[in-house]
Structure formats: structure tokens, C-alpha cells
Design a protein around this motif. Structure first.
Motif, mmCIF file in Angstrom:
data_model
loop_
_atom_site.group_PDB
_atom_site.id
_atom_site.type_symbol
_atom_site.label_atom_id
_atom_site.label_comp_id
_atom_site.label_asym_id
_atom_site.label_seq_id
_atom_site.Cartn_x
_atom_site.Cartn_y
_atom_site.Cartn_z
ATOM 1 N N LYS A 1 0.826 -1.207 0.000
ATOM 2 C CA LYS A 1 0.000 0.000 0.000
ATOM 3 C C LYS A 1 0.858 1.255 0.000
ATOM 4 C CE LYS A 1 -4.044 -2.006 2.337
ATOM 5 N NZ LYS A 1 -4.884 -1.985 3.560
ATOM 6 N N ARG A 2 1.973 1.222 0.737
ATOM 7 C CA ARG A 2 2.860 2.379 0.778
ATOM 8 C C ARG A 2 3.498 2.644 -0.589
ATOM 9 N NH1 ARG A 2 6.138 1.492 6.522
ATOM 10 N NH2 ARG A 2 4.376 2.005 7.917
ATOM 11 N N SER B 1 0.937 4.542 -2.516
ATOM 12 C CA SER B 1 0.199 5.560 -1.767
ATOM 13 C C SER B 1 0.389 6.967 -2.331
ATOM 14 C CB SER B 1 0.627 5.536 -0.291
ATOM 15 O OG SER B 1 2.029 5.826 -0.180
ATOM 16 N N LYS B 2 1.507 7.235 -2.967
ATOM 17 C CA LYS B 2 1.791 8.574 -3.473
ATOM 18 C C LYS B 2 1.578 8.640 -4.984
ATOM 19 C CE LYS B 2 5.203 9.732 0.099
ATOM 20 N NZ LYS B 2 6.599 10.169 0.358
ATOM 21 N N ARG B 3 0.751 9.555 -5.398
ATOM 22 C CA ARG B 3 0.473 9.703 -6.826
ATOM 23 C C ARG B 3 1.713 10.146 -7.593
ATOM 24 N NH1 ARG B 3 -4.103 13.743 -9.503
ATOM 25 N NH2 ARG B 3 -3.769 13.090 -11.677
ATOM 26 N N SER B 4 2.504 11.018 -6.990
ATOM 27 C CA SER B 4 3.711 11.508 -7.656
ATOM 28 C C SER B 4 4.688 10.368 -7.935
ATOM 29 C CB SER B 4 4.391 12.586 -6.818
ATOM 30 O OG SER B 4 4.747 12.078 -5.537
ATOM 31 N N ARG B 5 4.820 9.445 -6.982
ATOM 32 C CA ARG B 5 5.718 8.303 -7.163
ATOM 33 C C ARG B 5 5.245 7.425 -8.317
ATOM 34 N NH1 ARG B 5 6.223 4.797 -2.047
ATOM 35 N NH2 ARG B 5 7.658 6.467 -1.417
ATOM 36 N N HIS C 1 6.084 9.082 -11.525
ATOM 37 C CA HIS C 1 7.534 9.003 -11.767
ATOM 38 C C HIS C 1 7.914 7.656 -12.358
ATOM 39 C CE1 HIS C 1 8.320 12.272 -8.481
ATOM 40 N NE2 HIS C 1 7.887 12.782 -9.621
ATOM 41 N N TRP D 1 14.641 10.264 -9.373
ATOM 42 C CA TRP D 1 13.499 9.806 -8.577
ATOM 43 C C TRP D 1 13.695 8.460 -7.890
ATOM 44 C CZ3 TRP D 1 10.756 11.238 -13.639
ATOM 45 C CH2 TRP D 1 10.421 12.597 -13.636
ATOM 46 N N THR E 1 14.035 7.392 -3.770
ATOM 47 C CA THR E 1 12.954 7.364 -2.782
ATOM 48 C C THR E 1 12.610 5.944 -2.342
ATOM 49 O OG1 THR E 1 11.280 7.316 -4.542
ATOM 50 C CG2 THR E 1 11.975 9.478 -3.711
#
Length: 330
Positions: free
Chosen positions: A65-66, A69-73, A76, A185, A188
């Protein structure tokens, strides 16, 4: 030293990828091969990822899920995987109207393109020495390629421009963009998680394209040669290479990774000579001069040798000047 060994291993695996991919042409189309190796690598990396999480006491569903979880990731990694898939598609389109020799020579432009992209996009300013190193490396790689080709074709090493070469230059630009975007990127996520994301979105990019234009009905599923070659491509030149690349871009940087690609033609030439039991090409003047150019280029690009030499000179000069004295020895 560990970084150097990992870089050499990555280059060797990349070189073997070119060789084994050539063998796959007898069993499946290049597009079908790429899609299947991505899909199979994705199925292999999922249990590896779950095991690594459990060993560190992490809950697998929560970690998945993590990851998403981030749309930007997500955007990327869609971009990172898309540039890699674009390189493969461009390569396949280019080979319809150009030769493997031309693509091998033009591939040496990828590190130079990476330097330009990093300068424009990331603001990384390469020194004149490093840029000169990339030029020398490209020259050395081309000399090695042409010397190896001339040995196989009885002295014919001409390079003739074909229409597909323009397409392949665009594909090389996408590959350089891929490596630099991983540097921007990819920090991360850990190497294994980053490789999973690239394989996942790479598969999603390739699957619909392959179903339409991949000639799935012509794949030789029943032949053992298909499975032995595809398993090598999956485990060693996709799964392991992606994890290594993710780790090396973070530890060594995209510049050193791109620079090490200059050694790929050397590994290909060595493998070809061993497989044909003919070592004359490795002892030719052109091959040795090209290899020397590549070694010099790696030293110039890395800069470690010159940095250590400069520090050693400063240390010696400091010891020569008496403590507390401001005089200059003439």
C-alpha cells in the motif's frame, strides 16, 4: 572497490543480454521476448520482495500500500518504465531498416546524451576533463566494435547510414533519459522495490503493445531453447540487472553507470572470441587501441585517480612547509 565490481558485473550482464537476445530471434519476436521477460521477472521479484520485508519485520500488505500511496511516485515510475519501453520499441523498429553494427556504434552515444540530459534537467555541470573522457570513451567503443566486426566480415568495417538509424538515435535518447530519471526519482525507494515498480509498469506498457503487434502466435513455446534463453534473460539480465542499476545509480551516480557501458563492446568481443575459439581479434592493434581509449576514458570520467593525486600533492606540499611559516620555498 565494491562499486567497481558491481559496475563491472552490470556491464557484463548487459553485454550477455545483447548476445542472448540475438539467440531469441529464432524462437519469438523481439517484442514478445521483451514483454515475456518483463512479466516473468515481475512474477519472480514479488516473492523476493515479500521475503525481504518479512525478514525485516515489515507487514507485506502495508508495504504494498505504501508503494502505491503517493500519486507523484506512481507518475515518476510510469515515466521511468515508459522511457525504457520506448527504447526497446525504438530498437525493434530501427532494426527493420538498419544493421546490428550501426545500432552498436550509435549505442555509444548514450553516455554523452546522459551528460547533456543531466546538465539540462538536474543542473549537473560536468567538467571539461569528464566531457573529454566521454568523447574518448565513445571513440574507443566504436574502435572496438569496428575491429570486432571487421574480423568477422573479412575486413569490411564500413559504417553506412540507414533510415532506421534516426529512429535508433531517438531510442538511445530515451535510454539515457531513463538512467537520469532513475537518478532523480529512484532514491525514494530501496533497490528491490524500485526494480519491482519498473517491472510492473514496464509490463503494463508492453502487454497491450505486444498483444497487438508482438506476433504471439509465432512464439515457439514448445522448444527448450526458448525457455533456457528466456530464463537467463529474465533472471540475470532483467531481474538482477534492474536491481543492480537501482543500487548503482544511488551509490555511484548515473554518470559512472553510463560510463561503464563503454566496456560492453569489450565483453561482447571477448565472448565472441571465446565462442569461436579465435583470439586473433583480441590481439589486433585496433582492438587494443580501442581498449586503451576506454580505460583512459573511465579514469577521466571517474576522476578518482586525479583527485587522489591532487590530494597527495597538497599533502606533500603541506609537509614541506614548516609549521607556522608563511615563506614560500623557491
Amino acid at each position: 572497490m565494491n562499486q567497481l565490481m558491481y559496475l563491472l558485473l552490470w556491464a557484463w550482464l548487459m553485454a550477455s543480454s545483447f548476445i542472448i537476445s540475438g539467440n531469441m530471434s529464432a524462437y519469438a519476436s523481439p517484442l514478445a521476448t521483451s514483454c515475456f521477460r518483463f512479466l516473468l521477472a515481475l512474477l519472480c521479484i514479488v516473492p523476493c520482495l515479500i521475503i525481504s520485508w518479512r525478514r525485516t519485520g515489515l507487514h507485506s500488505p502495508t508495504e504494498f500500500k505504501r508503494l502505491f500511496s503517493k500519486r507523484s511516485r506512481l507518475l515518476h515510475y510510469v515515466f521511468i518504465s515508459g522511457t525504457l519501453v520506448g527504447f526497446f520499441i525504438g530498437l525493434f523498429l530501427a532494426l527493420e531498416s538498419t544493421t546490428p553494427l550501426n545500432t552498436s556504434v550509435l549505442y555509444t552515444l548514450v553516455p554523452l546524451m546522459g551528460v547533456v540530459i543531466a546538465r539540462v534537467w538536474l543542473g549537473e555541470l560536468a567538467s571539461g576533463v569528464r566531457i573529454f573522457g566521454f568523447i574518448v570513451g565513445s571513440l574507443g567503443a566504436v574502435i572496438v566494435l569496428l575491429s570486432n566486426h571487421s574480423t568477422q566480415t573479412a575486413g569490411s568495417n564500413s559504417f553506412v547510414w540507414h533510415s532506421g538509424d534516426s529512429i535508433y538515435i531517438g531510442a538511445c535518447f530515451l535510454l539515457a533519459l531513463h538512467v537520469v530519471s532513475v537518478q532523480k526519482w529512484g532514491r525514494t525507494l530501496p533497490a528491490l522495490s524500485g526494480a519491482f515498480m519498473i517491472m510492473l509498469f514496464g509490463t503494463l506498457w508492453l502487454l497491450p503493445i505486444t498483444l497487438i503487434w508482438g506476433n504471439i502466435d509465432e512464439v515457439s513455446w514448445h522448444l527448450s531453447g526458448f525457455w533456457s534463453n528466456i530464463l537467463y534473460l529474465t533472471i540475470f539480465t532483467t531481474l538482477l540487472t534492474f536491481v543492480l542499476q537501482q543500487r548503482l545509480v544511488v551509490l555511484a551516480g548515473a554518470t559512472r553507470l553510463l560510463a561503464m557501458s563503454y566496456t560492453i563492446p569489450v565483453w561482447v568481443a571477448c565472448y565472441t572470441s571465446v565462442s569461436q575459439s579465435s583470439f586473433s581479434s583480441l590481439l589486433s592493434t585496433h582492438f587494443i587501441s580501442g581498449l586503451l581509449c576506454i580505460v583512459i576514458a573511465l579514469l577521466l570520467i571517474d576522476g578518482t585517480y586525479f583527485t587522489l593525486a591532487s590530494r597527495k600533492r597538497r599533502l606533500i606540499n603541506t609537509k614541506e612547509i614548516p609549521h607556522g611559516s608563511h615563506s614560500t620555498t623557491r
